[in-house]
Each structure stands twice: as C-alpha cells, then as structure tokens.
Design a protein around this motif. Sequence first.
Motif, PDB file in Angstrom:
ATOM      1  N   MET A   1      48.203 -16.651  44.671  1.00 58.40           N
ATOM      2  CA  MET A   1      48.175 -17.551  45.819  1.00 58.40           C
ATOM      3  C   MET A   1      49.290 -17.183  46.792  1.00 58.40           C
ATOM      4  N   ARG A   2      48.941 -17.306  48.070  1.00 60.55           N
ATOM      5  CA  ARG A   2      49.912 -16.930  49.074  1.00 60.55           C
ATOM      6  C   ARG A   2      51.077 -17.896  49.130  1.00 60.55           C
ATOM      7  N   GLU A   3      52.282 -17.365  49.284  1.00 57.22           N
ATOM      8  CA  GLU A   3      53.473 -18.184  49.481  1.00 57.22           C
ATOM      9  C   GLU A   3      53.635 -18.425  50.972  1.00 57.22           C
ATOM     10  N   TYR A   4      53.609 -19.668  51.389  1.00 56.55           N
ATOM     11  CA  TYR A   4      53.803 -19.963  52.801  1.00 56.55           C
ATOM     12  C   TYR A   4      55.262 -20.277  53.086  1.00 56.55           C
ATOM     13  N   SER A   5      55.692 -19.870  54.271  1.00 58.09           N
ATOM     14  CA  SER A   5      56.986 -20.276  54.775  1.00 58.09           C
ATOM     15  C   SER A   5      56.737 -21.404  55.784  1.00 58.09           C
ATOM     16  N   CYS A   6      57.765 -22.236  56.007  1.00 51.02           N
ATOM     17  CA  CYS A   6      57.650 -23.272  57.036  1.00 51.02           C
ATOM     18  C   CYS A   6      57.275 -22.660  58.386  1.00 51.02           C
ATOM     19  N   PHE A   7      57.730 -21.429  58.605  1.00 50.38           N
ATOM     20  CA  PHE A   7      57.502 -20.807  59.908  1.00 50.38           C
ATOM     21  C   PHE A   7      56.122 -20.145  60.022  1.00 50.38           C
TER      22      PHE A   7
ATOM     23  N   MET B   1      57.297 -21.914  48.981  1.00 45.20           N
ATOM     24  CA  MET B   1      57.645 -23.221  48.461  1.00 45.20           C
ATOM     25  C   MET B   1      57.009 -23.405  47.089  1.00 45.20           C
ATOM     26  N   HIS B   2      57.754 -23.846  46.093  1.00 45.10           N
ATOM     27  CA  HIS B   2      57.088 -24.012  44.811  1.00 45.10           C
ATOM     28  C   HIS B   2      56.690 -25.454  44.500  1.00 45.10           C
ATOM     29  N   TYR B   3      56.310 -26.180  45.521  1.00 41.99           N
ATOM     30  CA  TYR B   3      55.677 -27.482  45.306  1.00 41.99           C
ATOM     31  C   TYR B   3      54.211 -27.323  45.635  1.00 41.99           C
ATOM     32  N   TYR B   4      53.354 -27.871  44.778  1.00 44.83           N
ATOM     33  CA  TYR B   4      51.936 -27.735  45.032  1.00 44.83           C
ATOM     34  C   TYR B   4      51.315 -29.085  45.402  1.00 44.83           C
ATOM     35  N   ASN B   5      52.083 -30.168  45.190  1.00 45.95           N
ATOM     36  CA  ASN B   5      51.584 -31.508  45.498  1.00 45.95           C
ATOM     37  C   ASN B   5      52.564 -32.252  46.387  1.00 45.95           C
ATOM     38  N   VAL B   6      52.016 -33.041  47.303  1.00 45.24           N
ATOM     39  CA  VAL B   6      52.884 -33.909  48.110  1.00 45.24           C
ATOM     40  C   VAL B   6      53.613 -34.873  47.164  1.00 45.24           C
ATOM     41  N   LYS B   7      52.907 -35.301  46.127  1.00 45.06           N
ATOM     42  CA  LYS B   7      53.486 -36.222  45.143  1.00 45.06           C
ATOM     43  C   LYS B   7      54.791 -35.663  44.556  1.00 45.06           C
ATOM     44  N   ASP B   8      54.792 -34.368  44.226  1.00 50.04           N
ATOM     45  CA  ASP B   8      56.006 -33.768  43.651  1.00 50.04           C
ATOM     46  C   ASP B   8      57.161 -33.784  44.653  1.00 50.04           C
ATOM     47  N   LEU B   9      56.825 -33.524  45.916  1.00 50.29           N
ATOM     48  CA  LEU B   9      57.854 -33.565  46.966  1.00 50.29           C
ATOM     49  C   LEU B   9      58.428 -34.976  47.079  1.00 50.29           C
TER      50      LEU B   9
ATOM     51  N   ALA C   1      65.306 -22.303  52.770  1.00 53.22           N
ATOM     52  CA  ALA C   1      66.516 -21.476  52.792  1.00 53.22           C
ATOM     53  C   ALA C   1      66.565 -20.602  51.538  1.00 53.22           C
ATOM     54  N   GLU C   2      66.217 -21.213  50.414  1.00 48.09           N
ATOM     55  CA  GLU C   2      66.248 -20.489  49.143  1.00 48.09           C
ATOM     56  C   GLU C   2      65.232 -19.338  49.159  1.00 48.09           C
ATOM     57  N   ASN C   3      64.009 -19.638  49.633  1.00 45.12           N
ATOM     58  CA  ASN C   3      62.964 -18.609  49.661  1.00 45.12           C
ATOM     59  C   ASN C   3      63.285 -17.461  50.598  1.00 45.12           C
ATOM     60  N   LEU C   4      63.874 -17.800  51.742  1.00 37.60           N
ATOM     61  CA  LEU C   4      64.183 -16.742  52.714  1.00 37.60           C
ATOM     62  C   LEU C   4      65.529 -16.088  52.419  1.00 37.60           C
ATOM     63  N   GLU C   5      66.204 -16.604  51.397  1.00 42.76           N
ATOM     64  CA  GLU C   5      67.520 -16.093  51.006  1.00 42.76           C
ATOM     65  C   GLU C   5      68.516 -16.126  52.159  1.00 42.76           C
ATOM     66  N   VAL C   6      68.527 -17.262  52.858  1.00 48.59           N
ATOM     67  CA  VAL C   6      69.507 -17.476  53.936  1.00 48.59           C
ATOM     68  C   VAL C   6      70.092 -18.881  53.757  1.00 48.59           C
ATOM     69  N   SER C   7      71.072 -19.214  54.614  1.00 46.33           N
ATOM     70  CA  SER C   7      71.697 -20.538  54.471  1.00 46.33           C
ATOM     71  C   SER C   7      70.813 -21.615  55.097  1.00 46.33           C
TER      72      SER C   7
ATOM     73  N   GLN D   1      71.003 -21.602  58.742  1.00 44.63           N
ATOM     74  CA  GLN D   1      70.183 -20.582  59.415  1.00 44.63           C
ATOM     75  C   GLN D   1      68.721 -21.024  59.592  1.00 44.63           C
ATOM     76  N   VAL D   2      68.169 -21.687  58.565  1.00 51.01           N
ATOM     77  CA  VAL D   2      66.781 -22.142  58.754  1.00 51.01           C
ATOM     78  C   VAL D   2      66.730 -23.293  59.765  1.00 51.01           C
ATOM     79  N   GLU D   3      67.786 -24.112  59.801  1.00 54.25           N
ATOM     80  CA  GLU D   3      67.830 -25.181  60.805  1.00 54.25           C
ATOM     81  C   GLU D   3      67.852 -24.582  62.212  1.00 54.25           C
ATOM     82  N   GLU D   4      68.653 -23.541  62.343  1.00 52.40           N
ATOM     83  CA  GLU D   4      68.780 -22.865  63.635  1.00 52.40           C
ATOM     84  C   GLU D   4      67.423 -22.321  64.093  1.00 52.40           C
ATOM     85  N   ARG D   5      66.721 -21.729  63.141  1.00 52.17           N
ATOM     86  CA  ARG D   5      65.426 -21.141  63.461  1.00 52.17           C
ATOM     87  C   ARG D   5      64.403 -22.233  63.831  1.00 52.17           C
ATOM     88  N   MET D   6      64.464 -23.351  63.123  1.00 48.66           N
ATOM     89  CA  MET D   6      63.534 -24.434  63.434  1.00 48.66           C
ATOM     90  C   MET D   6      63.878 -25.052  64.783  1.00 48.66           C
TER      91      MET D   6
END
Lengths: 223, 293
Positions: free
Chosen positions: A1-7, B1-9, B29-35, B38-43
């Motif tokens: 399954m594809r891993e999605y990023s927020c972006f 993201m390793h959540y598959y359900n909204v319920k888990d989130l 941040a964890e997935n992209l291996e940045v702080s 940095q992800v806040e900045e990008r968003m």
Amino acid sequence: MREYSCFDILGPVMVGPSSSHTAGAVRLGRLARAIAGGMPKEAEIILHGSFSQTYRGHGTDLALIGGLLGFNTDDVRIRNSFAIAGETGLIFKFTPTHLGEGFHPNTVKFLLVTAEDEKLSITGASVGGGNVVITHINDNEIELKGDLPTLITTHHDIPGVISRVSGVLAEYKINIAFMRVFRKEKRKLAHMVVETDDKVNSVVINDILKLDPIVNVRSIEPV
Amino acid sequence: MHYYNVKDLIEEAEKRSVTIGRIVKEMEAENLEVSVEQVEERMLAQWHTMKESAEIGLSEPKKSMGGLIGGEGKKLNDYRQNNKTLAGQRMNKAVSRALAVAEVNASMGKIVAAPTAGSCGIIPGVLLTVQEELNLDDRRIVDGLFTASGIGIIIAQKASISGAEGGCQAECGAAAAMAAGALVELAGGLPSQAGDACAMALKNVLGLICDPVAGLVEVPCAKRNALGASLALVSADMALAGIKSVIPVDEVIVAMGEVGCSLPDSLRETAKGGLATTPTGRELAERFLGRDK
C-alpha cells in the motif's frame, strides 16, 4: 500500500485546472525536454484519447509547451507559454489523433528536433494525480516516472556494460532503485534506464562516459 | 503515516490530550526525517498559496479556460457584503471563497490541490473564514491543515480521493470531510468530535457523481466546492453541539469507497452521464469541442 505524505494530500501547488491534464502535462513536457538534453528546436505534439478531446479546456497544450520550456507545475507563466515559446524560437504544433488501442487515454507523443538537429520521439502518459510515465523513446518501450534521478545511456550492446555502469554507481555509493535495458537489434546500439535513490552529479556521469562502450548518457532530474 | 483508521488517530490524540493535527504533524516529521518546525514551515507555504488563490479569485476574477464559469465567487461576496443574506455572513464568506479558488483553478491560476485540483476551494474557503472570524493565527491554521491532511490520508488509503475512481464524493466529499474535522479542532472541539464531523460531512455526499460538462473542471465542479464548504461548516457545528454520527467515521469512509466502486463508469469523470449528458450539457460540449477543431 502506498505511503501518503500530508503534502500528497494538501498539494501539489500547481497551476490548474486538472492534476492529470495540466500538472501531469507540464511534467511530461519537462521530461521530454530533459530526455532531449534541453530545449528542442521543433516539436510536433501528438495527442491521444482524452488529451485529444479536451486539451484546450484543460490547458493541456499550454502545459505541455510550458514543460518543454522547463517551467514547473506551479509556474503561472504556463498560461502564456505559447507566446513565450514564440519568443524563444520554439516551433510547435498539435495533432490530435488516435494512436491505437493499448495506449493510456491521456497519452502524448512528442516528435522533437533537438538542439543538435537530432530527431527524437518520446511517448508518455499522465496516469492521474499529476503522476506520469514515459513509455517509449524512439518507439522503444521504457518506463520512466520522473520522480527519481534517472540516467539514460546509449551504449554498444556488448557483454559487461551493465555491470560496468552499475560498478561506477556503486563506487560513488549511489543506490539503483529501478533499472531496465532495451535495444532494437542485437549487438547494435542499446539503452539503459537507471533510476537511482541518490542524485547523480557530473563527476559520476563523466566516469560513466569514459567507459568504452558508452556513447552517450543523459541525466534526468526528478520533475 | 502508520495510522489506518481515524479512530486510532482519535484514540492517540485523546490519550495524549493533544489534537489530531499534532499527532499527524509529528508523524509527518518522522516520516520525512525532518523536524516538526520544518514540516510546519512547509505547510505554512501551502497555506500562503491557498490564501493568495482566494484573494486573486475574489479581486481579479477571470473567465475559465472553457468559458463556462468565472466571477461567481466575487458575485456572492458582493451580495454578502451588501445584503443580510439567508445563510449568514460566515457561511457566505466561506462559500464565496471556495467558489473563487475553484475559479482560479479553472482559469489556470495557481492553487493547492486539496486533496485534488477539482476540490481545491473547500479547505481554503472554510479555513480562511474561521481564521478571520475566530481570530486565529497562521500557526493554528497550519495545525488545522495537518488535521485535514491526516483525515485525507486515511480516506485515500481506505477509499479514494480521485473522481475517476470514486466520483465527486471522493473529491469534494473528501475535502468537506477533511475541512469539517479541521474546523472542529480549530473551534476547540474534541478529537472524537472531529471524527463525527468528518463522518457527517461524508455521509451527506455518499453517491455524489463526477459528471463534468464537456469533461472540463468547471461545471458543476466549482459549485460543488460551494456545497463542500457549506457542508463542512454545518457538519462541524453539529459535531460541536455534541451530535454523534451513528455510523462510525471509518465505516463511513469504507462505505464511500464501496459506493464509488459501484458507480458506473459513466458517472466517474468520463463526462458520459449526469449533467454532462443533459441537453444543455451536450450542447456546451459540442460547442466547446467544435471550437477545438
């Protein structure tokens, strides 16, 4: 399954109206430009399927030319790309057609004359969400998605070339993600498409070019 | 993201007494291996682009590429400023911006796909409005965008966010559900209420088809952005009032995916059904494609 990023979900930033018909078209144009080694002199752009039907309303034509001009998918100059192409001397025309069954509905074929007066045909499809795949170069089947750094070689089809090229990459600790070799005729010129996880700089490319069987190497940055 | 359900989130957020947005942001941040910064900045950069697209759409409306729409967002905004309106100021502010951004998209302006280009007006429309009305700074909105994208990721994984796969419910429906969840958190609601808002928004668009006239992202796409924005606000209010979705959010998402799969091809972005094949839809398509030849 594809891993999605927020972006992936809130993104990309793009010029509208359609991720497949506009953003994807820009990326196909950029890839064609990269494979041609820079801005072509002439481009006949053959549009197939849905691309041939609705290209004007989605700005697919402006987007493809924008891509050939090297614009990014979020460049608002895309709306004026025909005029800009005119200023830079790119001669282009569009030919809506039916390429036959077996082609993705959003397929485009570029018939290019490169800056070195070489004739080149590049076929690709916009497969959804701005994702693209180059399917043919000069009617040779390939698969290039443009999301990884990619090398395309032209080399003499003799034993050992693949291991020598991968040897150079290994030397610079560049990991190969995907690789494909194709040719038209045995023992004539062949091509290799190498997609890598890491950037390939000019030093590496020069080392590959030094290998005897290698005729040419094109380095394509992710688009 | 390793959540598959909204319920888990929701469970993770409630366990840690933080927002869903916070969980999603840390995960990203964890997935992209940045702080996290940095992800806040990008968003934040995505947010600036969203804002610009709404401003341009309202101040300099343009005709769309196909010529079928243009200027409707400004029209509603002018009306809202000069009249009492039936639905109220906030609602009309949000809807006029949603329309405006969708128009910018249709005229080859710059937008942020949210989650797609066709549904790009909904999230900026409602978030810009609550930013103004509730006096929220950009940092808060960025958190809301992470809430929205976390929900969007789960919808993409469990169902679809593509009109060609799932119809408009997968595009404008997903955007409305994402926006509704974000609105609840921005208004100070609980993570579980964000889940209920998301479920209620999506439930209301189950079966919504994708039937673009002449195959263009214009009619009815822009006005379905208006639907999505209003739906997001209403769903968020219902959830904040304590109304729960009887069917849990994750089950609603799966149902949306299943409904999408059972829609015939003609109602999934092919322009072969729905409004696209009405007499007027056909006439516009002919005129448009005829002009092409």
